[in-house]
Every structure is written in C-alpha cells, then in structure tokens.
Design a protein around this motif. Structure first.
Motif, PDB file in Angstrom:
ATOM      1  N   PHE A 189       0.775  -1.145  -0.027  1.00 35.99           N
ATOM      2  CA  PHE A 189      -0.041  -0.017  -0.130  1.00 35.99           C
ATOM      3  C   PHE A 189       0.950   1.029  -0.028  1.00 35.99           C
ATOM      4  O   PHE A 189       2.061   1.181   0.152  1.00 35.99           O
ATOM      5  CB  PHE A 189      -0.885   0.175   1.036  1.00 35.99           C
ATOM      6  CG  PHE A 189      -1.718  -1.171   1.401  1.00 35.99           C
ATOM      7  CD1 PHE A 189      -2.412  -1.682   0.373  1.00 35.99           C
ATOM      8  CD2 PHE A 189      -1.537  -1.948   2.519  1.00 35.99           C
ATOM      9  CE1 PHE A 189      -3.610  -2.680   0.581  1.00 35.99           C
ATOM     10  CE2 PHE A 189      -2.340  -3.069   2.488  1.00 35.99           C
ATOM     11  CZ  PHE A 189      -3.408  -3.536   1.666  1.00 35.99           C
ATOM     12  N   ASP A 190       0.166   2.380  -0.302  1.00 36.64           N
ATOM     13  CA  ASP A 190       0.990   3.745  -0.215  1.00 36.64           C
ATOM     14  C   ASP A 190       1.600   3.671   1.475  1.00 36.64           C
ATOM     15  O   ASP A 190       0.923   3.430   2.352  1.00 36.64           O
ATOM     16  CB  ASP A 190       0.019   4.967  -0.311  1.00 36.64           C
ATOM     17  CG  ASP A 190       0.086   5.317  -1.916  1.00 36.64           C
ATOM     18  OD1 ASP A 190       0.986   4.824  -2.542  1.00 36.64           O
ATOM     19  OD2 ASP A 190      -0.942   5.701  -2.169  1.00 36.64           O
ATOM     20  N   GLY A 191       2.724   4.157   1.288  1.00 28.02           N
ATOM     21  CA  GLY A 191       3.190   4.718   2.672  1.00 28.02           C
ATOM     22  C   GLY A 191       3.165   5.938   3.341  1.00 28.02           C
ATOM     23  O   GLY A 191       2.391   6.425   2.705  1.00 28.02           O
ATOM     24  N   HIS A 192       3.874   6.063   4.207  1.00 20.28           N
ATOM     25  CA  HIS A 192       3.889   7.310   5.049  1.00 20.28           C
ATOM     26  C   HIS A 192       4.674   8.482   4.393  1.00 20.28           C
ATOM     27  O   HIS A 192       4.633   9.477   4.976  1.00 20.28           O
ATOM     28  CB  HIS A 192       4.147   7.031   6.487  1.00 20.28           C
ATOM     29  CG  HIS A 192       3.251   6.124   7.174  1.00 20.28           C
ATOM     30  ND1 HIS A 192       1.576   5.986   7.129  1.00 20.28           N
ATOM     31  CD2 HIS A 192       3.383   4.874   7.858  1.00 20.28           C
ATOM     32  CE1 HIS A 192       1.202   5.090   7.752  1.00 20.28           C
ATOM     33  NE2 HIS A 192       2.064   4.240   8.127  1.00 20.28           N
ATOM     34  N   THR A 193       5.498   8.059   3.564  1.00 19.80           N
ATOM     35  CA  THR A 193       6.466   9.231   3.002  1.00 19.80           C
ATOM     36  C   THR A 193       6.128   9.333   1.558  1.00 19.80           C
ATOM     37  O   THR A 193       5.746   8.096   0.895  1.00 19.80           O
ATOM     38  CB  THR A 193       8.067   8.819   3.460  1.00 19.80           C
ATOM     39  OG1 THR A 193       8.360   7.369   3.013  1.00 19.80           O
ATOM     40  CG2 THR A 193       8.345   8.911   4.889  1.00 19.80           C
ATOM     41  N   PRO A 194       6.616  10.234   0.929  1.00 21.42           N
ATOM     42  CA  PRO A 194       6.569  10.459  -0.650  1.00 21.42           C
ATOM     43  C   PRO A 194       7.235   9.241  -1.256  1.00 21.42           C
ATOM     44  O   PRO A 194       8.377   9.108  -1.301  1.00 21.42           O
ATOM     45  CB  PRO A 194       7.130  11.703  -0.904  1.00 21.42           C
ATOM     46  CG  PRO A 194       7.101  12.345   0.416  1.00 21.42           C
ATOM     47  CD  PRO A 194       7.150  11.392   1.578  1.00 21.42           C
ATOM     48  N   GLY A 195       6.349   8.492  -2.138  1.00 16.22           N
ATOM     49  CA  GLY A 195       6.769   7.417  -2.983  1.00 16.22           C
ATOM     50  C   GLY A 195       7.124   6.318  -2.143  1.00 16.22           C
ATOM     51  O   GLY A 195       7.383   5.002  -2.494  1.00 16.22           O
ATOM     52  N   GLY A 196       6.918   6.222  -0.600  1.00 10.24           N
ATOM     53  CA  GLY A 196       7.309   4.984   0.157  1.00 10.24           C
ATOM     54  C   GLY A 196       6.097   4.244  -0.032  1.00 10.24           C
ATOM     55  O   GLY A 196       4.910   4.411  -0.249  1.00 10.24           O
ATOM     56  N   LEU A 197       6.234   2.645   0.791  1.00 10.06           N
ATOM     57  CA  LEU A 197       5.482   1.855   0.503  1.00 10.06           C
ATOM     58  C   LEU A 197       5.176   1.247   2.009  1.00 10.06           C
ATOM     59  O   LEU A 197       6.028   1.341   2.826  1.00 10.06           O
ATOM     60  CB  LEU A 197       5.689   0.656  -0.343  1.00 10.06           C
ATOM     61  CG  LEU A 197       6.285   1.136  -1.610  1.00 10.06           C
ATOM     62  CD1 LEU A 197       7.073  -0.144  -2.473  1.00 10.06           C
ATOM     63  CD2 LEU A 197       5.019   1.206  -2.547  1.00 10.06           C
TER      64      LEU A 197
END
Length: 282
Positions: A189-197
């Motif tokens: 899923f989308d993570g908590h940082t830009p582009g992170g997972l």
C-alpha cells in the motif's frame, strides 16, 4: 539463504537500528501516543458523554458534534471551544486532536465510523511501558527486493482487529524478494513518506514469538528500476499489539508468509496484572 544487500558494518548497522527503535518506542509511549489511550468510543446520532472526555458527542450527516456544558472547554486550532461545535465530516483515517487540560481527545473516522478516543498522559499502560522486545538486528534480513507497480491502484478490503470492522486501502503494487532460496511476493500500500510503501504481513513466527494478528513494514521509495530495500529488522508492531483500543487493519490473505521471519519486533510484554491481549481470528 537470505542475501544481504551489500557487505555491512554490523556495529554501525546495529547502532542505526537501536536509534530507530528507540525513537519508535518513544513516539508510541509519548504523552499522547497510543499507550495513552483510555477508551475507544463509537459515535452515533445520540449525544453521549464519556467519563474520560468533556462534552456530549454524536455523529450526524453534517459531521461530528460536541456539546460542552458551561464549565467545559476544548482547545482546538488556536481557539477555545465552548458550547456546541461541529468538527465537520471527517475523511477516512483522519484524526483531529482537540485538547482538554493535559489530555488530547482524538476525533477520527475508522472503517467508516466516527470515533472519540481520549489520550491521557497518566494512563497506566503508558506509565508501565518498558520498551518493545525485538530480535537482535541482523543484516542478513535486510533484503534486496523489487517493486512491481499496478497499472492503477486497486482498492483492497482487509479485516480489522475490531470484529465486524473493515478497512479499504489502495494497493499500489507488489514487492518481490527472495529468502531461504525461495521467492515471495507481498501486496503493498502507499506508505507514510512520498513514494514510500507499506506492507502488512504475518509469518511463521506470528503467534509464537511475534504478535499473532499483524506486523507492518515501511519501505522507502523504489529506485528508478524498482529496486527496494526490504529490511525486516524494521518490522514493527501495530498499536493493537499493545492495546485493545486500536482499530488496526489485518494483512490481506496473500501477505500471510509461510516462512519464519526472525527479525523485527516481537510480542510486547504485558504490564504486571494486565489482562491478556485479544487476538482476532485470521
């Protein structure tokens, strides 16, 4: 056999991990962190008072309402609130944090339901916290992986530690890696940082040495060719491993790994005299 990303200075690797883990536990046990939560209250149309929060709270089509008596107030966004206040319609996974004295009264939406979740610094669970046990950091569990994005995000429904509750997350792709000579794939899923997972998973240690319901792993943004670092040393417990007052998601079925990932955080130690933690059925 697990494969290290590159030759690693074990002393430096361990020191960096120790710093990260200390910061993670510090946030968890902060004055208004998850260990400070004293109740989880599900709102409906009837204004209801709770013993650990000022006001009568209700959920309406126009938003979350609080009705404060003459001797009650909340501080929010630089204002002091009195009487009746509408916090508006909340988006899923949004939390508002009005203040009442030394407490924070979290107002949030989880699984489509409005909740009020007070956080008091003097909560016994917080004061008794002595740190999260974990496996010793091992560079062999810092694996090179590959991110394979989906053409478009896929809404994915997962269960929750609260019976009957569901969460919907956008799955953005898969993370592939190899361990013990075998290939594995995890939905990300989308993570908590830009582009992170963000990956939610269980493995063969779950319910044995690690929390049975779930662990999470944040993965930094992929390189241009999709390369990612899958560092299971940083597999963390979700708040539900510590308190029944959380609404954490469960991993999607495909993220239940058959191998034993002996890395990252282990099952938290319950404070003396505390009731056993509940664990939802898989």
């Amino acid at each position: 056999m697990t494969v290290e990303t590159e030759p690693t200075d074990r002393v430096a690797f361990a020191a960096e991990w120790e710093q990260w883990h200390a910061q993670k536990d510090e946030a968890l046990a902060g004055p208004h962190g998850f260990l400070a939560i004293t109740s989880l209250n599900w709102l409906d149309a009837t204004p209801t008072r709770f013993p650990d929060a000022p006001g009568a709270w209700s959920s309406t089509p126009d938003g979350v309402l609080v009705e404060l008596s003459e001797d009650e107030e909340l501080a929010y966004e630089g204002r002091v609130l009195h009487g009746r206040h509408n916090f508006g319609v909340l988006a899923e996974r949004v939390s508002l944090l009005p203040v009442a004295g030394d407490a924070v009264i979290e107002v949030a939406k989880r699984g489509g339901h409005d909740i009020v979740r007070p956080r008091h610094p003097e909560n016994t669970l917080r004061l008794a916290f002595s740190g999260t046990p974990a496996y010793a950091p091992d560079p062999a569990w810092a694996l090179t992986g590959r991110y394979v994005p989906f053409d478009t995000p896929r809404p994915t429904t997962v269960g929750a530690v609260v019976e009957g509750l569901e969460h919907v997350y956008d799955a953005v792709g898969t993370v592939e890696f190899e361990a013990g000579g075998a290939p594995y794939r995890l939905t990300a899923f989308d993570g908590h940082t830009p582009g992170g997972l963000l990956v939610l998973f269980t493995d063969a240690t779950s319910g044995v040495t690690t929390y049975a319901a779930n662990r999470s792993l944040s993965i930094a943004a992929p390189d241009a060719d999709g390369t990612v670092l899958v560092d299971f040393n940083r597999a963390t417990n979700l708040p539900c491993a510590y308190t029944d007052l959380a609404t954490c998601p469960l991993p999607p079925a495909e993220n239940r790994l058959p191998l034993a990932i002996e890395a990252g955080e282990r099952t938290p130690t319950a404070p003396a005299g505390a009731a056993p933690r509940s664990v939802p059925a898989a």
